[in-house]
Enzyme design. Structure first.
Site, short mmCIF file in Angstrom:
data_model
loop_
_atom_site.label_atom_id
_atom_site.label_comp_id
_atom_site.label_asym_id
_atom_site.label_seq_id
_atom_site.Cartn_x
_atom_site.Cartn_y
_atom_site.Cartn_z
N ASN A 24 4.72 1.50 -0.26
CA ASN A 24 5.35 1.15 -1.30
C ASN A 24 5.41 -0.22 -2.42
O ASN A 24 5.04 -1.19 -1.56
CB ASN A 24 6.81 0.95 -0.51
CG ASN A 24 7.54 2.85 0.06
OD1 ASN A 24 7.34 3.46 -0.14
ND2 ASN A 24 7.83 2.34 1.56
N THR A 25 6.41 -0.33 -3.57
CA THR A 25 6.18 -1.10 -4.81
C THR A 25 8.27 -1.40 -4.36
O THR A 25 8.51 -0.54 -5.01
CB THR A 25 5.93 -0.59 -5.99
OG1 THR A 25 4.70 0.13 -5.43
CG2 THR A 25 6.34 -1.66 -6.34
N THR A 61 7.73 16.70 25.20
CA THR A 61 6.89 15.78 24.40
C THR A 61 6.93 15.11 23.65
O THR A 61 6.26 13.92 23.70
CB THR A 61 5.85 17.10 23.71
OG1 THR A 61 5.15 18.16 24.68
CG2 THR A 61 4.80 16.60 22.96
N ASP A 113 0.94 -10.60 -0.28
CA ASP A 113 2.41 -10.15 0.65
C ASP A 113 1.97 -11.40 1.63
O ASP A 113 3.02 -12.24 2.21
CB ASP A 113 2.31 -9.18 1.36
CG ASP A 113 0.94 -8.63 1.57
OD1 ASP A 113 -0.44 -9.05 1.95
OD2 ASP A 113 0.89 -8.02 2.71
N ASN A 117 0.65 -1.06 0.32
CA ASN A 117 -0.31 -0.32 -0.15
C ASN A 117 0.35 0.97 -0.10
O ASN A 117 0.39 1.97 -1.09
CB ASN A 117 -1.27 0.05 1.54
CG ASN A 117 -2.05 -0.64 1.21
OD1 ASN A 117 -3.01 -0.92 0.09
ND2 ASN A 117 -2.10 -2.00 2.14
#
Length: 267
Positions: free
Chosen positions: A11-12, A187, A110, A9
């Site tokens: 990276n390729t 923070t 996958d 979704n």
């Protein structure tokens, strides 16, 4: 050489394999509308930099969890590599793994190739933790069967949601802490601690329950880009294999004796 294309979704990944050896591995952001021609401009430049050509590729396998992106990847292989790729998820593909879930078609490509590789290389029973857009836990039985799993929001997805929902909280990167101290003194430290140790608790908690549910001797194998950050901090992770998905794609290609059958030029 074999070209393995793993489209997630976010990276390729394009990997070139010479037998079991991964010769090159390249990554590009996933864009479902990216055309075959655009892919080729990108990959041809990388091949040239590696002193290779299109002629060096004699087979291809594609695994994608983005349905809209599959067509252009198949067209890439047909138009420029002159072959029909093996496509994970195609009904004709023999996985060699018994998928024991209510609807096997729902299982992402996958996760299936990870199951194939994990059973072949490590053997069950085991849990595969894949750190991707989602963090998934997939259970492989003692007999090698895929038994289902768990899907939770990926760590970067959680960070993005936290930043967007709370105006005063900055967008931060995922980093392993330099110590085991949990309490943040700013923070930024508080956010990094909450995200990192929160995910350690998620990983160990789910794996503890999966071992209780299935087998106390289950191995836990981690893969994905963030696996190395949690290895050594999440007590339940036994091994890390960054190339598990690519290995599974190679094994499926070999199992199905897929040949790069020449095809006519695409218009």
């Amino acid at each position: 050489m074999l070209l393995a294309i793993d489209q997630g979704n976010t990276n390729t990944v394009f990997a070139l394999l010479d037998g079991e050896k991964i010769v090159r591995k390249w990554r590009i952001s996933t864009e479902e509308k990216r055309t075959a021609d655009e892919y080729m401009v990108w990959i041809s430049a990388l091949l040239k930099l590696s002193d290779m050509t299109v002629a060096d590729i004699d087979g291809a396998v594609v695994a994608t969890v983005v349905p809209q992106g599959k067509l252009n990847l198949v067209l890439l292989c047909r138009r420029y590599f002159k072959c029909d790729p093996l496509v994970v998820g195609d009904p004709k593909v023999d996985l060699g793994v018994d998928v024991r879930v209510h609807n096997p078609d729902e299982v992402g490509a996958d996760r299936l190739v990870n199951a194939v590789a994990a059973d072949k290389i490590y053997g069950g029973p085991l849990v595969i933790v894949d750190f991707g857009t989602a963090t998934t836990f997939d259970v492989i039985g003692r007999d090698g069967a895929y038994l289902g799993g768990v899907i939770s929001p990926g760590i970067n997805l959680s960070l993005k949601a936290l930043h967007e929902a709370a105006a005063k909280l900055p967008r931060i990167a995922v980093e392993a802490p330099t110590s085991d101290r949990v309490t943040g003194l700013s923070t930024l430290e508080a956010m990094q601690s909450g995200v990192f140790w929160g995910y350690v608790g998620l990983i160990d908690g789910i794996n503890m329950r999966l071992r209780k549910e299935h087998a106390p001797d289950m191995k836990v194998l981690a893969t994905g880009g963030l696996a190395k950050i949690f290895y050594g901090r999440a007590d339940s992770i036994d091994h890390v294999d960054h190339d598990l998905t690519i290995s599974g794609m190679r094994l499926l290609f070999e199992r199905n004796s897929h040949k790069c059958v020449p095809v006519l030029d695409e218009d």
